[in-house]
Scaffold this motif. Structure first.
Motif, PDB file in Angstrom:
ATOM      1  N   ASN A   7       0.864  -1.168   0.000  1.00  0.00           N
ATOM      2  CA  ASN A   7       0.000   0.000   0.000  1.00  0.00           C
ATOM      3  C   ASN A   7       0.905   1.223   0.000  1.00  0.00           C
ATOM      4  O   ASN A   7       1.188   1.811   1.034  1.00  0.00           O
ATOM      5  CB  ASN A   7      -0.923  -0.012   1.218  1.00  0.00           C
ATOM      6  CG  ASN A   7      -1.975   1.071   1.150  1.00  0.00           C
ATOM      7  OD1 ASN A   7      -1.806   2.072   0.465  1.00  0.00           O
ATOM      8  ND2 ASN A   7      -3.064   0.866   1.870  1.00  0.00           N
ATOM      9  N   ASP A   8       1.383   1.599  -1.186  1.00  0.00           N
ATOM     10  CA  ASP A   8       2.360   2.666  -1.311  1.00  0.00           C
ATOM     11  C   ASP A   8       1.833   4.011  -0.834  1.00  0.00           C
ATOM     12  O   ASP A   8       2.566   4.802  -0.259  1.00  0.00           O
ATOM     13  CB  ASP A   8       2.842   2.782  -2.755  1.00  0.00           C
ATOM     14  CG  ASP A   8       3.721   1.622  -3.165  1.00  0.00           C
ATOM     15  OD1 ASP A   8       4.441   1.086  -2.308  1.00  0.00           O
ATOM     16  OD2 ASP A   8       3.701   1.254  -4.355  1.00  0.00           O
ATOM     17  N   ARG A  32      16.477   8.138   8.227  1.00  0.00           N
ATOM     18  CA  ARG A  32      16.980   7.661   6.937  1.00  0.00           C
ATOM     19  C   ARG A  32      15.982   6.695   6.304  1.00  0.00           C
ATOM     20  O   ARG A  32      15.687   6.784   5.110  1.00  0.00           O
ATOM     21  CB  ARG A  32      18.343   6.996   7.120  1.00  0.00           C
ATOM     22  CG  ARG A  32      19.021   6.655   5.816  1.00  0.00           C
ATOM     23  CD  ARG A  32      20.451   6.144   5.970  1.00  0.00           C
ATOM     24  NE  ARG A  32      20.632   5.265   7.112  1.00  0.00           N
ATOM     25  CZ  ARG A  32      21.406   5.534   8.185  1.00  0.00           C
ATOM     26  NH1 ARG A  32      22.074   6.615   8.261  1.00  0.00           N
ATOM     27  NH2 ARG A  32      21.507   4.688   9.181  1.00  0.00           N
ATOM     28  N   LYS A  33      15.431   5.786   7.100  1.00  0.00           N
ATOM     29  CA  LYS A  33      14.446   4.828   6.572  1.00  0.00           C
ATOM     30  C   LYS A  33      13.192   5.544   6.100  1.00  0.00           C
ATOM     31  O   LYS A  33      12.617   5.193   5.064  1.00  0.00           O
ATOM     32  CB  LYS A  33      14.099   3.785   7.635  1.00  0.00           C
ATOM     33  CG  LYS A  33      15.156   2.741   7.835  1.00  0.00           C
ATOM     34  CD  LYS A  33      14.716   1.709   8.848  1.00  0.00           C
ATOM     35  CE  LYS A  33      15.788   0.649   9.059  1.00  0.00           C
ATOM     36  NZ  LYS A  33      15.374  -0.366  10.018  1.00  0.00           N
ATOM     37  N   ALA A  34      12.752   6.546   6.857  1.00  0.00           N
ATOM     38  CA  ALA A  34      11.554   7.296   6.471  1.00  0.00           C
ATOM     39  C   ALA A  34      11.781   8.038   5.159  1.00  0.00           C
ATOM     40  O   ALA A  34      10.918   8.046   4.282  1.00  0.00           O
ATOM     41  CB  ALA A  34      11.147   8.259   7.579  1.00  0.00           C
ATOM     42  N   ARG A  35      12.944   8.677   5.014  1.00  0.00           N
ATOM     43  CA  ARG A  35      13.257   9.378   3.759  1.00  0.00           C
ATOM     44  C   ARG A  35      13.302   8.409   2.580  1.00  0.00           C
ATOM     45  O   ARG A  35      12.779   8.695   1.506  1.00  0.00           O
ATOM     46  CB  ARG A  35      14.595  10.104   3.880  1.00  0.00           C
ATOM     47  CG  ARG A  35      14.518  11.399   4.611  1.00  0.00           C
ATOM     48  CD  ARG A  35      15.828  12.189   4.502  1.00  0.00           C
ATOM     49  NE  ARG A  35      15.859  13.182   5.542  1.00  0.00           N
ATOM     50  CZ  ARG A  35      16.552  13.077   6.675  1.00  0.00           C
ATOM     51  NH1 ARG A  35      17.328  12.043   6.885  1.00  0.00           N
ATOM     52  NH2 ARG A  35      16.499  14.025   7.584  1.00  0.00           N
ATOM     53  N   ALA A  38       9.760   7.189   1.761  1.00  0.00           N
ATOM     54  CA  ALA A  38       8.976   8.235   1.100  1.00  0.00           C
ATOM     55  C   ALA A  38       9.380   8.358  -0.367  1.00  0.00           C
ATOM     56  O   ALA A  38       8.524   8.436  -1.252  1.00  0.00           O
ATOM     57  CB  ALA A  38       9.165   9.570   1.816  1.00  0.00           C
ATOM     58  N   GLU A  39      10.673   8.350  -0.642  1.00  0.00           N
ATOM     59  CA  GLU A  39      11.143   8.484  -2.026  1.00  0.00           C
ATOM     60  C   GLU A  39      10.769   7.259  -2.864  1.00  0.00           C
ATOM     61  O   GLU A  39      10.326   7.391  -4.009  1.00  0.00           O
ATOM     62  CB  GLU A  39      12.655   8.716  -2.063  1.00  0.00           C
ATOM     63  CG  GLU A  39      13.179   9.010  -3.440  1.00  0.00           C
ATOM     64  CD  GLU A  39      12.514  10.208  -4.105  1.00  0.00           C
ATOM     65  OE1 GLU A  39      12.337  10.169  -5.336  1.00  0.00           O
ATOM     66  OE2 GLU A  39      12.147  11.173  -3.414  1.00  0.00           O
ATOM     67  N   ARG A  44       7.135   4.945  -7.028  1.00  0.00           N
ATOM     68  CA  ARG A  44       6.189   3.890  -7.424  1.00  0.00           C
ATOM     69  C   ARG A  44       4.818   4.454  -7.743  1.00  0.00           C
ATOM     70  O   ARG A  44       4.141   3.975  -8.657  1.00  0.00           O
ATOM     71  CB  ARG A  44       6.062   2.847  -6.316  1.00  0.00           C
ATOM     72  CG  ARG A  44       7.147   1.824  -6.359  1.00  0.00           C
ATOM     73  CD  ARG A  44       6.780   0.650  -5.485  1.00  0.00           C
ATOM     74  NE  ARG A  44       7.889   0.370  -4.603  1.00  0.00           N
ATOM     75  CZ  ARG A  44       7.807  -0.045  -3.368  1.00  0.00           C
ATOM     76  NH1 ARG A  44       6.655  -0.251  -2.804  1.00  0.00           N
ATOM     77  NH2 ARG A  44       8.879  -0.275  -2.655  1.00  0.00           N
ATOM     78  N   LEU A  45       4.393   5.461  -6.988  1.00  0.00           N
ATOM     79  CA  LEU A  45       3.083   6.059  -7.223  1.00  0.00           C
ATOM     80  C   LEU A  45       3.036   6.822  -8.538  1.00  0.00           C
ATOM     81  O   LEU A  45       1.991   6.916  -9.167  1.00  0.00           O
ATOM     82  CB  LEU A  45       2.701   6.989  -6.068  1.00  0.00           C
ATOM     83  CG  LEU A  45       2.344   6.290  -4.762  1.00  0.00           C
ATOM     84  CD1 LEU A  45       2.301   7.298  -3.626  1.00  0.00           C
ATOM     85  CD2 LEU A  45       1.009   5.574  -4.893  1.00  0.00           C
ATOM     86  N   ARG A  46       4.158   7.356  -8.970  1.00  0.00           N
ATOM     87  CA  ARG A  46       4.185   8.154 -10.189  1.00  0.00           C
ATOM     88  C   ARG A  46       4.634   7.393 -11.409  1.00  0.00           C
ATOM     89  O   ARG A  46       4.509   7.882 -12.525  1.00  0.00           O
ATOM     90  CB  ARG A  46       5.110   9.353  -9.987  1.00  0.00           C
ATOM     91  CG  ARG A  46       4.532  10.344  -9.028  1.00  0.00           C
ATOM     92  CD  ARG A  46       5.361  11.563  -8.967  1.00  0.00           C
ATOM     93  NE  ARG A  46       4.668  12.572  -8.179  1.00  0.00           N
ATOM     94  CZ  ARG A  46       5.228  13.658  -7.722  1.00  0.00           C
ATOM     95  NH1 ARG A  46       6.489  13.896  -7.989  1.00  0.00           N
ATOM     96  NH2 ARG A  46       4.547  14.512  -7.028  1.00  0.00           N
TER      97      ARG A  46
END
Length: 120
Positions: A7-8, A32-35, A38-39, A44-46
């Motif tokens: 679920n991106d 670092r994991k959150a960044r 997010a990227e 993937r969404l785009r």
């Protein structure tokens, strides 16, 4: 967990929320994991998934409406130009957003660049 469930959108929202928290209280590994999450999710969404490319093709009418909407034309203005109802325009935009995996009208220009660039 949201990433594991593929679920991106939800994973992206969680990562962005973490990045907005008071970063002094978070350790560098979590940030670092959150960044990174997010990227990864943003990409993937785009980016259309390669295995599902056929289902993402816009019809000529959808492309026409998408281009007008990307140029900040209102739904009412698009309807008047194309001699259709506003509800018809809304229906097309709903389909376009789903095919391009976007959620905001402001993402149309970027998404159309990917579709047109990939079609050549």
């Amino acid at each position: 967990m949201a990433e594991d469930m593929q679920n991106d959108r939800f994973a992206f929202d969680i990562a962005e929320t973490v990045l907005q928290l008071d970063q002094v209280q978070l350790d560098k590994t979590a940030l670092r994991k959150a960044r990174q999450l997010a990227e990864t999710c943003r990409q993937r969404l785009r980016t259309p998934q390669s295995g599902n490319q056929e289902g993402l093709k816009l019809t000529a009418r959808e492309m026409e409406i998408a281009k007008l909407a990307a140029n900040r034309e209102s739904n009412k203005g698009i309807a008047a130009k194309l001699h259709v109802s506003v509800r018809t325009v809304e229906g097309h935009l709903y389909q376009i957003f789903g095919k391009l995996k976007i959620v905001e009208r402001s993402e149309l220009s970027f998404a159309l660049g990917n579709v047109e660039g990939g079609a050549k």
